[in-house]
Design a protein around this motif. Structure first.
Motif, PDB file in Angstrom:
ATOM      1  N   TYR A  93      17.736  31.677  38.372  1.00  0.00           N
ATOM      2  CA  TYR A  93      18.865  31.661  39.313  1.00  0.00           C
ATOM      3  C   TYR A  93      19.875  32.730  38.880  1.00  0.00           C
ATOM      4  O   TYR A  93      20.892  32.432  38.228  1.00  0.00           O
ATOM      5  CB  TYR A  93      19.511  30.270  39.366  1.00  0.00           C
ATOM      6  CG  TYR A  93      18.524  29.213  39.789  1.00  0.00           C
ATOM      7  CD1 TYR A  93      18.175  29.043  41.130  1.00  0.00           C
ATOM      8  CD2 TYR A  93      17.889  28.412  38.840  1.00  0.00           C
ATOM      9  CE1 TYR A  93      17.244  28.103  41.518  1.00  0.00           C
ATOM     10  CE2 TYR A  93      16.953  27.467  39.209  1.00  0.00           C
ATOM     11  CZ  TYR A  93      16.626  27.313  40.544  1.00  0.00           C
ATOM     12  OH  TYR A  93      15.704  26.377  40.927  1.00  0.00           O
ATOM     13  N   LEU A 106      22.212  34.309  40.201  1.00  0.00           N
ATOM     14  CA  LEU A 106      23.609  34.183  40.618  1.00  0.00           C
ATOM     15  C   LEU A 106      24.366  33.145  39.806  1.00  0.00           C
ATOM     16  O   LEU A 106      25.586  33.037  39.906  1.00  0.00           O
ATOM     17  CB  LEU A 106      23.679  33.818  42.109  1.00  0.00           C
ATOM     18  CG  LEU A 106      23.094  34.848  43.092  1.00  0.00           C
ATOM     19  CD1 LEU A 106      23.216  34.337  44.520  1.00  0.00           C
ATOM     20  CD2 LEU A 106      23.790  36.188  42.937  1.00  0.00           C
ATOM     21  N   VAL A 114      21.314  31.606  48.374  1.00  0.00           N
ATOM     22  CA  VAL A 114      21.774  31.687  46.975  1.00  0.00           C
ATOM     23  C   VAL A 114      20.618  31.460  46.009  1.00  0.00           C
ATOM     24  O   VAL A 114      20.827  31.292  44.815  1.00  0.00           O
ATOM     25  CB  VAL A 114      22.908  30.670  46.702  1.00  0.00           C
ATOM     26  CG1 VAL A 114      24.137  31.012  47.523  1.00  0.00           C
ATOM     27  CG2 VAL A 114      22.435  29.236  46.979  1.00  0.00           C
ATOM     28  N   THR A 122      22.974  26.642  42.722  1.00  0.00           N
ATOM     29  CA  THR A 122      24.227  27.327  42.368  1.00  0.00           C
ATOM     30  C   THR A 122      24.757  26.809  41.031  1.00  0.00           C
ATOM     31  O   THR A 122      25.867  26.294  40.954  1.00  0.00           O
ATOM     32  CB  THR A 122      25.280  27.096  43.455  1.00  0.00           C
ATOM     33  OG1 THR A 122      25.435  25.671  43.659  1.00  0.00           O
ATOM     34  CG2 THR A 122      24.900  27.765  44.753  1.00  0.00           C
ATOM     35  N   SER A 180      26.655  25.956  47.597  1.00  0.00           N
ATOM     36  CA  SER A 180      26.431  26.672  48.851  1.00  0.00           C
ATOM     37  C   SER A 180      26.639  25.758  50.045  1.00  0.00           C
ATOM     38  O   SER A 180      26.978  26.213  51.141  1.00  0.00           O
ATOM     39  CB  SER A 180      25.009  27.244  48.883  1.00  0.00           C
ATOM     40  OG  SER A 180      24.038  26.195  48.832  1.00  0.00           O
TER      41      SER A 180
END
Length: 877
Positions: A675, A677, A753, A757, A763
């Protein structure tokens, strides 16, 4: 000549005198007997045999000495014994060690005769013995009277129950009144426990002490009876000879010998009792004032790193017991006083799997950067939770030493010198606090974490962390990186990343924890010069006076005690001046460090905000929490739970600031890779998470005060129905205020995303759902249910003046046909929400177009109202 003259005199005596003389049998015994009368004895078999000092006899061929212990040597079934003379029968203490390395039985046991009237223990008519084993696997005390055995008392059954090891220390006392007391030390821990006692004076004399073995044809008892440290003495008497406790090198010409007890001056200062290499006697021997040690002075000058053999004999203790046969080889080194940073932690292998080439074993390498030699007899390796003693070895200048657990010694010996640490402080993969000390003072410390690898792939295992510049003793994190050696590390050798990296920067504040109203913990990013830390170095704004400062043993953190109290909800700023690191660099001038007083959390202050329980292949679970309060909350001693088990989050201080996110995982590197992000600074790596099954489970967060902060029972069915594969898709909380137990409050993370997250805002989140009192609000009015995170669902919010309404909520198409029921006779609070993700009751995506949300409410008083609102299902082109 004396005997010849005496016999001549006797021949001239008349019959009367003759009879009187021979009736005086005590005098004859004293004159003519040459056999010794054993009043007491001790035998530890360190002389390597059982035929001298004292003499044991019996079935000698069925016994041997192994490792300075008496061992049975019978290949098959036999009844056999050894005995030695003993006449002590009252006011006597018996003691010995025994280990039967097999399962005892009615055909396999041992009788230790304390008193016996015959050298041949199979013929004893009167005496006492301790039986170890037998059918009941116990320790029992028997009397033999006129050849008949009688059980006097025994331990509980099964005490000698192991099939491989049964070590015991046995002690029996018989006082002058005839009271027998039996004690046993199971496992030889030094803790003797009374088995039983009895008053019995049927037998008051003895000629022998000994061991009688009953052995069957079974394989397990063969050569598996072990005995040692036999002692028979008057109660309180000393029969043990002195032993050498330690040898210390004082100079190139002086050795110090420490004894286990006080020794007699004459024997201790006799130079011929000490000899090195079978040829060198000391020039002088001086006994210390406490009679426990001697200093040997030689004319010979001893050479560093050379081996020398020392032999010591005929040293007596104050009771006249004589030490014989001490012999040992030593490598000569002069040990010196260690100072801070003389020895460094130089390499750390915390995560050895998957192996790049080195053995799969944790290790810590230390390096002697000084010109001194040290003897590590009291040194300790610590981590955050455990301390282990380092094996007593020498460490010479510029020498490397590999520290590891006992089971890893052979795996690492081919790479360099190895010293075992017992117990081994297991190293955490993600981060840990290591410290070496001489048992009292710190020598070096390292607080590492996996960011020090400077490589996500190397942090995943098989690579060691190496110190870059050993002369930069205060470099901290910047002086460490992952090994670049093809094997994954360089244990016992020069580091692969060795280079000059001088420390020109001063220390900086790393973290500040206001753990109490009058107490602050300040952590720095590198090792401090302890002497430079003063009260006036710390300034707080708003002003709070500092009373006292204490530097912790890690030399990287300082406790501050305040003269007055901090207040809740106030943001304080701290500035530091004057402090230097151990290289002499003054603290870096920077912006003030902000902190607030830590407050206790109440349920609901910290909430569960996101969970990933079904990770992708090679992925990891995570649980994200959110501080939904205005408090600074300390997560020290908090726990993460499933429905049954818990895992400790942290033993150290970790403050969660207001509105801050924190994602718990077992592998922060993998989580970031899957992930990208995700916010790494909001990742918290734990050694392990509780088990969270893919299908369904429970997540709970519990404070240090055992208050459950939040809880959710999740299910894979809560995911968006149109997602074909939910592996790697997290469930996100869409409202901080709605309960975690409300299924409407959880949605699948958006595809835009990357389906999760971790460490930042979700999100799928509702910005506001309060609405106007008495109205139903739908937001957004147009939805595009494709999982992208852009208007994936509609939130149908309600807000009434009071709770108690019952609701039915349905979705109708433009033809008036119901396609989805959202609520049926739900009992409502005063405000809340439902969500519609654009799917039908059959799990299909609704066609593009207009739809009606039909919201009916009524209560027990007959009040009723119907709300109708439009929603548009759209699509991206």
């Amino acid at each position: 000549m004396f005997l010849y003259i005496l016999c001549g005199i006797l021949l001239q005596m008349n019959g009367f005198v003759w009879q009187i003389f021979f009736k005086t049998n005590i005098i004859l015994a004293l004159i003519f007997s040459t056999a010794p009368v054993h009043a007491q004895f001790f035998d530890d078999f360190e002389d390597g045999d059982f035929t001298n000092n004292p003499v044991w006899s019996g079935n000698n061929e069925l016994w041997t000495i192994s490792g300075d212990r008496l061992q049975s040597n019978s290949e098959g079934a036999a009844d056999y014994y050894l005995s030695t003379q003993n006449t002590l029968a009252t006011n006597v203490e018996f003691e010995f060690f025994v280990n039967l390395k097999f399962g005892t039985s009615g055909s396999n046991y041992v009788d230790v005769y304390l008193l016996a009237d015959d050298e041949d223990l199979s013929l004893v008519q009167n005496g006492y013995f301790i039986r170890i084993g037998d059918t009941e696997d116990h320790i029992a005390f028997y009397r033999v009277l006129a050849g008949s055995e009688s059980l006097l008392f025994s331990s509980e059954n099964g005490i000698v129950g192991s099939t491989s090891e049964n070590p015991f220390g046995i002690r029996m006392l018989r006082d002058e009144a005839g009271l027998w007391t039996l004690l046993a030390d199971e496992g030889v821990t030094g803790n003797y426990v009374e088995i039983g006692s009895i008053l019995d004076d049927d037998v008051l004399s003895s000629s022998h002490f000994g061991i009688f073995i009953k052995q069957s044809t079974a394989m397990s008892p063969r050569k598996n009876h072990y005995f040692d440290d036999f002692s028979v003495r008057p109660i309180g008497a000393d029969v043990r000879p002195p032993a050498v406790a330690s040898i210390d090198f004082l100079s190139n010409t002086q050795w110090q010998v420490q004894f286990s007890e006080e020794v007699a001056t004459e024997s201790a200062e006799e130079t011929s009792n000490y000899i090195i290499n079978n040829s060198i006697n000391p020039q002088a021997v001086v006994l210390g004032e406490n009679n426990l040690s001697v200093i040997l002075t030689f004319s010979e000058t001893f050479q560093t790193a050379e081996n020398y053999e020392l032999s010591i004999n005929y040293i007596e203790d104050l009771a006249g017991n004589v030490m014989e046969g001490y012999n040992s080889v030593f490598t000569f080194y002069l040990t010196e006083e260690v100072t801070f940073k003389d020895v460094l932690i130089n390499e750390i292998m915390a995560d050895f799997a998957p192996s790049i080439g080195l053995p799969e074993a944790e290790y810590v390498e230390i390096f002697n950067r000084s010109d001194k030699t040290f003897y590590l007899d009291s040194w300790v390796l610590h981590d955050a939770t455990t301390s282990g003693s380092i094996e007593a070895v020498y460490l010479i200048p510029e020498d490397y030493l590999i520290l590891t657990a006992a089971e890893n010694r052979e795996l690492l010996q081919s790479y360099g010198r190895v010293a075992v640490v017992d117990p081994w402080p297991s190293l955490n993969n993600g981060s840990d606090q290591l410290l070496i000390s001489d048992g009292t003072f710190p020598i070096d410390s390292v607080n590492y974490d996996d960011a020090w690898y400077n490589s996500s792939s190397k942090a995943s295992g098989g690579w060691s962390l190496e110190l870059i510049d050993p002369e930069n003793t205060c470099g901290g994190e910047g002086n460490w990186t992952a090994s670049i050696d093809d094997m994954g590390g360089t244990p016992g050798a020069v580091n692969s990343v060795l280079s000059e990296l001088p420390d020109n920067l001063g220390p900086e504040i790393h973290k500040v924890f206001a753990v109490a109203e009058d107490s602050i913990l300040v952590q720095f990013n590198e090792t401090l010069n302890k002497e430079s830390v003063q009260v006036d170095d710390f300034t707080l704004n708003p002003t709070v006076e500092v009373d006292t400062v204490f530097v912790n043993s890690d030399l990287q953190s300082v406790w501050i005690v305040l003269s007055s109290r901090l207040n809740n909800g106030v943001s304080y700023k701290m500035q530091v001046s004057g402090i230097t690191d151990c290289s002499g660099n003054r603290v870096t001038e920077n912006d003030p460090f902000s902190f607030s007083l830590i407050e206790n959390a109440e349920p609901g202050d910290v909430i569960i905000n996101e969970i990933l329980f079904n990770p992708r292949s090679e992925g990891v679970d995570f649980v994200e929490i959110y501080n939904n309060s205005s408090k600074h909350i300390n997560l020290k001693n908090w726990t993460l739970w499933n429905d049954q088990d818990s895992k400790l989050i942290s033993e150290d201080h970790w403050v969660l600031a207001p509105k801050e996110y924190l994602a718990f995982t077992e592998d922060a590197v993998v989580l970031k890779e899957q992930y990208p992000l995700g916010v790494e600074t909001s990742f918290f790596e734990m050694p392990s998470l509780p088990s969270y099954p893919n299908g369904e489970g429970t997540v709970q967060i519990v404070s240090a005060q055992d208050l459950r902060q939040d809880s959710i029972t999740y299910s894979e069915d809560q995911h968006f129905e149109l997602i074909n594969n939910v592996d790697g898709v997290s469930l996100e909380r869409i409202s901080f205020s709605a309960q975690a137990s409300d299924n409407n409050n959880w949605k699948s993370a958006a595809s835009s995303v990357g389906y999760a997250t971790p460490g930042y805002i979700n999100s799928q989140v509702i910005r506001s759902n309060s609405g106007v009192v008495g109205e139903i609000v739908i937001d957004p009015m147009i939805i595009i249910p494709d999982g992208s995170g852009q208007a994936d669902f509609a939130t149908i919010s309600y807000h009434f003046e009071q709770p108690g309404f019952i609701a039915n909520v349905e979705v109708f198409d433009v033809n008036g046909q119901p396609i989805r029921t959202l609520a049926e006779n739900d009992y409502l609070s005063d405000q809340g929400f439902y969500t519609w993700d654009g799917t039908t009751s059959e799990g299909n995506k609704a066609r593009m177009g207009y739809y009606i949300i039909y919201f009916q409410v009524f209560n027990a008083n007959g009040q009723a109202k119907v709300y109708k609102n439009k929603v548009v299902v759209g699509s991206q082109f």
